[in-house]
Design a protein around this motif. Structure first.
Motif, PDB file in Angstrom:
ATOM      1  N   LEU A 144       0.829  -1.204   0.000  1.00 51.48           N
ATOM      2  CA  LEU A 144       0.000   0.000   0.000  1.00 51.48           C
ATOM      3  C   LEU A 144       0.866   1.257   0.000  1.00 51.48           C
ATOM      4  N   LYS A 145       1.884   1.272   0.837  1.00 49.73           N
ATOM      5  CA  LYS A 145       2.771   2.435   0.877  1.00 49.73           C
ATOM      6  C   LYS A 145       3.470   2.635  -0.463  1.00 49.73           C
ATOM      7  N   ALA A 146       3.898   1.530  -1.066  1.00 49.28           N
ATOM      8  CA  ALA A 146       4.578   1.630  -2.358  1.00 49.28           C
ATOM      9  C   ALA A 146       3.636   2.185  -3.424  1.00 49.28           C
ATOM     10  N   LEU A 147       2.409   1.686  -3.476  1.00 53.15           N
ATOM     11  CA  LEU A 147       1.466   2.137  -4.497  1.00 53.15           C
ATOM     12  C   LEU A 147       1.090   3.608  -4.311  1.00 53.15           C
TER      13      LEU A 147
ATOM     14  N   LEU B 120      14.230   2.481  -1.506  1.00 53.32           N
ATOM     15  CA  LEU B 120      14.908   2.936  -0.290  1.00 53.32           C
ATOM     16  C   LEU B 120      13.944   3.702   0.612  1.00 53.32           C
ATOM     17  N   ALA B 121      13.067   4.511   0.003  1.00 54.58           N
ATOM     18  CA  ALA B 121      12.120   5.294   0.795  1.00 54.58           C
ATOM     19  C   ALA B 121      11.120   4.392   1.517  1.00 54.58           C
TER      20      ALA B 121
ATOM     21  N   LEU C 190      13.510  13.719  -6.909  1.00 55.71           N
ATOM     22  CA  LEU C 190      14.065  12.506  -6.290  1.00 55.71           C
ATOM     23  C   LEU C 190      15.168  12.849  -5.291  1.00 55.71           C
ATOM     24  N   GLY C 191      15.914  13.916  -5.566  1.00 52.38           N
ATOM     25  CA  GLY C 191      16.920  14.354  -4.595  1.00 52.38           C
ATOM     26  C   GLY C 191      16.279  14.767  -3.281  1.00 52.38           C
ATOM     27  N   THR C 192      15.117  15.423  -3.352  1.00 48.80           N
ATOM     28  CA  THR C 192      14.403  15.808  -2.135  1.00 48.80           C
ATOM     29  C   THR C 192      13.906  14.578  -1.377  1.00 48.80           C
ATOM     30  N   VAL C 193      13.394  13.591  -2.101  1.00 48.60           N
ATOM     31  CA  VAL C 193      12.939  12.355  -1.450  1.00 48.60           C
ATOM     32  C   VAL C 193      14.088  11.690  -0.704  1.00 48.60           C
ATOM     33  N   MET C 194      15.253  11.639  -1.342  1.00 47.69           N
ATOM     34  CA  MET C 194      16.415  11.041  -0.678  1.00 47.69           C
ATOM     35  C   MET C 194      16.803  11.830   0.566  1.00 47.69           C
ATOM     36  N   ARG C 195      16.793  13.155   0.471  1.00 50.67           N
ATOM     37  CA  ARG C 195      17.144  13.998   1.618  1.00 50.67           C
ATOM     38  C   ARG C 195      16.182  13.785   2.773  1.00 50.67           C
TER      39      ARG C 195
END
Length: 477
Positions: free
Chosen positions: A91-94, A411-412, A253-258
């Motif tokens: 669910l989180k992935a979707l 990773l997230a 995507l850089g923000t997601v990683m941060r």
């Protein structure tokens, strides 16, 4: 002046250092890409004939994808014991996939309306024809219900012999739960699946040695068949698409990683070999097995990797999402069709459906765009002829963006589930724990991330319950 006092001349690199550099896969792939581009430019007809080299490499890797996903997901779920944990991860992935796909489409929509790469072409719609387009672009496309039903394979083994990822994921989840529910009877099969996965990753390591040849053949075919001249008239579309994809990767995507305590650029360096393979083959499919292994090596748990990454290949195609909005509005601009904001948002809603289920193979984005145009009456499907010649030059950006996006997503989700070893991830991305393929004469094991929150620990192995028995993945060098 004595000989010892003479000014030093150019110092050649030690032969040993050169040999070590040439032994690296990403260096070999880079050489293959550059050599293929040169051959396709200098000898176009010969370069076009080299297509089987790339197709053969992709076919070799593709035949390994289904069993790798099956073994990874089955062993991960069979060791968990909690269906609720799997559902929570899914669910989180979707939700993540849907949000990021929407963000990618909106960014593409904004850029194409600001840059307006199709304005000024003044193409007469009556001069367009679907002749010469791939058959898949002109045939009728399946409905949402047909797409959902297509996830269910005709038989359990047929999912492993097809080319779709979602049916494999479905039977893997069911089979994993079945082994878990079988108790002692399923324990032996679970161990056999684990041992089979070791064999599969060894075979993948052998196949990946052919990646430079595949990249060489694919790039030679692309340049030889389509030529750089095709970019001249539509360079604004290609350039703006690449820059938009780069913006999405670096900023979004850089923000997601941060947010998740990691950095994007070290991650890109970590997967540089996979990115060069994608660049050479214009397909994200060949790197799926290696991405699964590398993400596990970076500290993400096996169940999360096994569920999130394969699902992302169908539900999280960020590069294709950007391409759909930019491509459809570009065609409308080229034909002089003024799309209102409501019409553009309607197309965006349709794209959220047509982008799902597109495999990571070359040309899937083009077919998804055809499905979008077929579903809405604003732009004729025949307009695809305007960008068919340059689609190949945008497929690399689509595949690269999607591969990076799926890696970041995995990773997230692992971080949100408490299934990411952050210290290990940071060490791996820094290069302190380098990735290496499984040695030919041995299979090493690494510590296993702990169970998903809410699941029962492994009763048979106290080390597993303590989080010290990681499923085998390619070992750190």
């Amino acid at each position: 002046m004595s000989r010892n006092d003479a000014a030093p001349g150019p110092v050649a690199a030690p032969p040993g250092r050169i040999r070590r550099a040439l032994s690296l896969l990403y260096v070999q792939c880079l050489i293959g890409v550059l050599a293929g581009a040169a051959v396709g430019w200098l000898w176009p007809s010969f370069g076009a004939d080299l297509k089987p080299l790339g197709d053969g490499f992709i076919a070799l890797v593709r035949m390994m994808i289904a069993p790798v996903i099956f073994c990874t997901v089955v062993h991960g779920i069979a060791s968990m014991g909690n269906a609720r944990a799997v559902g929570r991860v899914s669910l989180k992935a979707l939700i993540y996939f849907e949000v990021l796909t929407t963000v990618a489409m909106v960014i593409g929509l904004v850029v194409v309306n600001i840059v307006r790469p199709g304005s000024g072409l003044h193409v007469d719609p009556s001069t367009l024809s679907t002749e010469g387009l791939p058959p898949e672009a002109t045939q009728s496309h399946e409905s949402v219900s047909a797409f959902v039903l297509s996830i269910i394979p005709d038989t359990l083994p047929s999912a492993l012999t097809g080319h779709e990822i979602l049916p494999v994921l479905l039977i893997s989840v069911l089979f994993g739960f079945g082994l878990n529910a079988a108790g002692e009877a399923g324990a032996g099969i679970t161990q056999g699946v684990e041992k089979l996965s070791k064999v599969l990753f060894t075979l993948i390591r052998w196949v990946m040695r052919l990646a430079p040849i595949g990249a060489f053949g694919s790039m030679a075919f692309t340049i030889g068949s389509y030529g750089l001249d095709t970019l001249r008239h539509l360079s604004l579309l290609v350039g703006s698409f690449w820059l938009t994809a780069l913006f999405f990767v670096l900023v979004v995507l850089g923000t997601v990683m941060r947010i998740n305590g990691l950095r994007l650029l070290p991650f890109l360096r970590y997967i540089k070999e996979e990115l060069l393979i994608v660049l050479g083959t214009s397909s994200s499919e060949p790197v799926l097995p290696r991405m699964m292994a590398k993400l596990q090596h970076a500290g993400a748990s096996k169940p999360v990797v096994g569920i999130t990454l394969p699902a992302g290949y169908s539900f999280n195609l960020d590069g294709t999402a950007i391409y759909l909005t930019m491509g459809s509005v570009f065609l409308a601009q080229a034909l002089g069709i003024d799309l209102s904001l409501t019409q553009q948002l309607t197309m965006l809603a349709v794209m959220l459906l047509t982008s799902k289920g597109a495999a990571g193979v070359t040309g899937s984005g083009f077919i998804a765009l055809a499905a979008t145009l077929s579903a809405v009456p604003h732009v004729p499907v025949a307009a695809l002829a305007l960008i068919f010649g340059i689609d190949r030059f945008m497929s690399e950006a689509r595949a690269l963006t999607s591969v990076i996006g799926n890696g970041v997503a995995t990773l997230a989700v692992a971080k949100w589930e408490g299934q990411l070893d952050e210290d290990r991830a940071k060490a791996v991305l820094r290069g302190d724990v380098p990735y290496a393929s499984i040695p030919e004469d041995e299979h090493t094991t690494e510590p296993q991330a702990g169970p998903l929150p809410g699941e029962r620990p492994a009763d048979a192995d106290p080390k597993a319950a303590a989080g010290t028995d990681r499923d085998p993945v390619p070992a750190a060098g």
